[in-house]
Scaffold this motif. Structure first.
Motif, PDB file in Angstrom:
ATOM      1  N   ARG A   1       3.171  33.161  38.517  1.00  0.00           N
ATOM      2  CA  ARG A   1       2.640  32.149  37.599  1.00  0.00           C
ATOM      3  C   ARG A   1       1.563  32.695  36.669  1.00  0.00           C
ATOM      4  O   ARG A   1       1.143  32.014  35.740  1.00  0.00           O
ATOM      5  CB  ARG A   1       2.081  30.975  38.387  1.00  0.00           C
ATOM      6  CG  ARG A   1       3.131  30.236  39.201  1.00  0.00           C
ATOM      7  CD  ARG A   1       2.479  29.262  40.110  1.00  0.00           C
ATOM      8  NE  ARG A   1       1.601  30.030  41.006  1.00  0.00           N
ATOM      9  CZ  ARG A   1       1.170  29.623  42.173  1.00  0.00           C
ATOM     10  NH1 ARG A   1       1.500  28.460  42.605  1.00  0.00           N
ATOM     11  NH2 ARG A   1       0.394  30.377  42.916  1.00  0.00           N
ATOM     12  N   ASP A   2       1.075  33.925  36.926  1.00  0.00           N
ATOM     13  CA  ASP A   2      -0.030  34.469  36.126  1.00  0.00           C
ATOM     14  C   ASP A   2       0.427  34.962  34.756  1.00  0.00           C
ATOM     15  O   ASP A   2       1.620  35.201  34.531  1.00  0.00           O
ATOM     16  CB  ASP A   2      -0.705  35.609  36.897  1.00  0.00           C
ATOM     17  CG  ASP A   2      -1.544  35.078  38.038  1.00  0.00           C
ATOM     18  OD1 ASP A   2      -2.417  34.230  37.777  1.00  0.00           O
ATOM     19  OD2 ASP A   2      -1.324  35.493  39.178  1.00  0.00           O
ATOM     20  N   ALA A   3      -0.549  35.108  33.871  1.00  0.00           N
ATOM     21  CA  ALA A   3      -0.283  35.616  32.526  1.00  0.00           C
ATOM     22  C   ALA A   3       0.252  37.039  32.611  1.00  0.00           C
ATOM     23  O   ALA A   3       0.021  37.745  33.597  1.00  0.00           O
ATOM     24  CB  ALA A   3      -1.568  35.595  31.698  1.00  0.00           C
ATOM     25  N   THR A   4       0.984  37.455  31.589  1.00  0.00           N
ATOM     26  CA  THR A   4       1.490  38.826  31.526  1.00  0.00           C
ATOM     27  C   THR A   4       1.079  39.464  30.212  1.00  0.00           C
ATOM     28  O   THR A   4       0.937  38.790  29.190  1.00  0.00           O
ATOM     29  CB  THR A   4       3.022  38.876  31.650  1.00  0.00           C
ATOM     30  OG1 THR A   4       3.600  38.021  30.671  1.00  0.00           O
ATOM     31  CG2 THR A   4       3.481  38.452  33.027  1.00  0.00           C
ATOM     32  N   ASP A   5       0.897  40.795  30.242  1.00  0.00           N
ATOM     33  CA  ASP A   5       0.563  41.517  29.017  1.00  0.00           C
ATOM     34  C   ASP A   5       1.843  41.880  28.272  1.00  0.00           C
ATOM     35  O   ASP A   5       2.942  41.462  28.673  1.00  0.00           O
ATOM     36  CB  ASP A   5      -0.302  42.748  29.323  1.00  0.00           C
ATOM     37  CG  ASP A   5       0.415  43.809  30.150  1.00  0.00           C
ATOM     38  OD1 ASP A   5       1.654  43.743  30.315  1.00  0.00           O
ATOM     39  OD2 ASP A   5      -0.271  44.733  30.623  1.00  0.00           O
ATOM     40  N   ASP A   6       1.723  42.655  27.205  1.00  0.00           N
ATOM     41  CA  ASP A   6       2.882  42.980  26.381  1.00  0.00           C
ATOM     42  C   ASP A   6       3.885  43.895  27.083  1.00  0.00           C
ATOM     43  O   ASP A   6       4.961  44.137  26.574  1.00  0.00           O
ATOM     44  CB  ASP A   6       2.450  43.579  25.041  1.00  0.00           C
ATOM     45  CG  ASP A   6       1.660  44.857  25.187  1.00  0.00           C
ATOM     46  OD1 ASP A   6       1.325  45.254  26.329  1.00  0.00           O
ATOM     47  OD2 ASP A   6       1.363  45.473  24.157  1.00  0.00           O
ATOM     48  N   GLN A   7       3.542  44.397  28.277  1.00  0.00           N
ATOM     49  CA  GLN A   7       4.474  45.221  29.046  1.00  0.00           C
ATOM     50  C   GLN A   7       4.985  44.483  30.297  1.00  0.00           C
ATOM     51  O   GLN A   7       5.571  45.087  31.180  1.00  0.00           O
ATOM     52  CB  GLN A   7       3.807  46.542  29.431  1.00  0.00           C
ATOM     53  CG  GLN A   7       3.506  47.375  28.202  1.00  0.00           C
ATOM     54  CD  GLN A   7       2.869  48.707  28.554  1.00  0.00           C
ATOM     55  OE1 GLN A   7       3.033  49.222  29.652  1.00  0.00           O
ATOM     56  NE2 GLN A   7       2.148  49.273  27.626  1.00  0.00           N
ATOM     57  N   GLY A   8       4.730  43.171  30.361  1.00  0.00           N
ATOM     58  CA  GLY A   8       5.233  42.366  31.453  1.00  0.00           C
ATOM     59  C   GLY A   8       4.433  42.452  32.742  1.00  0.00           C
ATOM     60  O   GLY A   8       4.878  41.982  33.783  1.00  0.00           O
ATOM     61  N   ARG A   9       3.224  43.033  32.699  1.00  0.00           N
ATOM     62  CA  ARG A   9       2.391  43.173  33.900  1.00  0.00           C
ATOM     63  C   ARG A   9       1.493  41.953  34.051  1.00  0.00           C
ATOM     64  O   ARG A   9       0.824  41.536  33.103  1.00  0.00           O
ATOM     65  CB  ARG A   9       1.545  44.443  33.806  1.00  0.00           C
ATOM     66  CG  ARG A   9       2.389  45.704  33.678  1.00  0.00           C
ATOM     67  CD  ARG A   9       1.542  46.913  33.478  1.00  0.00           C
ATOM     68  NE  ARG A   9       0.817  46.844  32.216  1.00  0.00           N
ATOM     69  CZ  ARG A   9       0.339  47.897  31.586  1.00  0.00           C
ATOM     70  NH1 ARG A   9       0.482  49.096  32.099  1.00  0.00           N
ATOM     71  NH2 ARG A   9      -0.307  47.767  30.453  1.00  0.00           N
ATOM     72  N   ALA A  10       1.454  41.397  35.281  1.00  0.00           N
ATOM     73  CA  ALA A  10       0.640  40.210  35.553  1.00  0.00           C
ATOM     74  C   ALA A  10      -0.846  40.559  35.563  1.00  0.00           C
ATOM     75  O   ALA A  10      -1.227  41.668  35.949  1.00  0.00           O
ATOM     76  CB  ALA A  10       1.039  39.608  36.891  1.00  0.00           C
ATOM     77  N   TYR A  11      -1.675  39.606  35.133  1.00  0.00           N
ATOM     78  CA  TYR A  11      -3.133  39.781  35.181  1.00  0.00           C
ATOM     79  C   TYR A  11      -3.813  38.422  35.194  1.00  0.00           C
ATOM     80  O   TYR A  11      -3.208  37.409  34.853  1.00  0.00           O
ATOM     81  CB  TYR A  11      -3.644  40.608  33.992  1.00  0.00           C
ATOM     82  CG  TYR A  11      -3.566  39.873  32.671  1.00  0.00           C
ATOM     83  CD1 TYR A  11      -4.638  39.090  32.226  1.00  0.00           C
ATOM     84  CD2 TYR A  11      -2.436  39.943  31.877  1.00  0.00           C
ATOM     85  CE1 TYR A  11      -4.567  38.405  31.023  1.00  0.00           C
ATOM     86  CE2 TYR A  11      -2.358  39.267  30.672  1.00  0.00           C
ATOM     87  CZ  TYR A  11      -3.426  38.499  30.252  1.00  0.00           C
ATOM     88  OH  TYR A  11      -3.347  37.804  29.069  1.00  0.00           O
ATOM     89  N   GLU A  12      -5.076  38.440  35.601  1.00  0.00           N
ATOM     90  CA  GLU A  12      -5.938  37.267  35.491  1.00  0.00           C
ATOM     91  C   GLU A  12      -7.146  37.665  34.656  1.00  0.00           C
ATOM     92  O   GLU A  12      -7.705  38.744  34.842  1.00  0.00           O
ATOM     93  CB  GLU A  12      -6.403  36.792  36.868  1.00  0.00           C
ATOM     94  CG  GLU A  12      -5.310  36.125  37.668  1.00  0.00           C
ATOM     95  CD  GLU A  12      -5.806  35.560  38.983  1.00  0.00           C
ATOM     96  OE1 GLU A  12      -5.253  34.538  39.402  1.00  0.00           O
ATOM     97  OE2 GLU A  12      -6.724  36.136  39.598  1.00  0.00           O
TER      98      GLU A  12
END
Length: 191
Positions: free
Chosen positions: A70-81
């Motif tokens: 459910r977390d946001a993803t960067d332009d390479q599809g990696r999840a982050y908070e």
């Protein structure tokens, strides 16, 4: 029939498909004349997840959380908070991200979502798959720390920010001059 998890885009070339994973958008452009092909391509487009409101991160306090689908993803599809960190101009900090569940990646910058400007980042340093980043704020204000994964993964993590040892004042040294010194554990460091 089960529907795919992500929208599927089918393109018959001579078009060239350009996919911006960070925004989930796909753009088709015609190939230059003479480079056309009759082949077709099938591309899965994974839409990015929007960035939530950043939580406050305090120097000297531990932040515990977890990453999942459910977390946001960067332009390479990696999840982050995202975490908000207020710093003074010239303030030096050490940001550490540790997880037993995934290979970590920590970044600090300004802006949100696709407008995030990375000012510093670290993966796998200095030990194993945990991340450690030394950062000096170029100006006073709020910075965004992204606690995330190096590859697609889920799990718990611990994020900490501590004051870094101040850098010693610079001393002039002439070409050809030799200086002796000793580096000790408590000295300033730059990862």
């Amino acid at each position: 029939m089960r529907r795919p998890a992500y929208p599927i885009v089918s393109v018959v070339l001579p078009a060239v498909l350009v996919v911006a994973l960070g925004s989930g958008a796909a753009v088709a452009q015609e190939a230059p004349e003479g480079e056309a092909s009759t082949d077709s391509a099938l591309v899965a487009v994974r839409p990015s997840r929007p960035e939530p409101r950043a939580r406050d991160l305090r120097i000297g306090r531990e932040a515990r959380s977890s990453l999942d689908a459910r977390d946001a993803t960067d332009d390479q599809g990696r999840a982050y908070e995202p975490w908000r960190l207020r710093l003074a101009a010239g303030q030096r900090v050490v940001i550490s991200l540790a997880s037993e569940d995934f290979d970590t990646r920590v970044a600090i910058g300004r802006g949100t979502g696709a407008d995030f400007e990375v000012l510093g980042e670290n993966d796998d340093g200095p030990d194993g798959t945990d991340s450690r980043l030394s950062f000096t704020a170029p100006e006073a204000g709020d910075y965004l720390v992204r606690a995330g994964t190096f590859v697609e993964a889920e799990g718990d993590y611990v994020l900490t920010v501590g004051e870094a040892t101040p850098a010693p004042p610079a001393e002039a040294i002439a070409v050809g001059e030799t200086r002796d010194g000793v580096l000790e554990d408590g000295d300033a460091r730059d990862d």
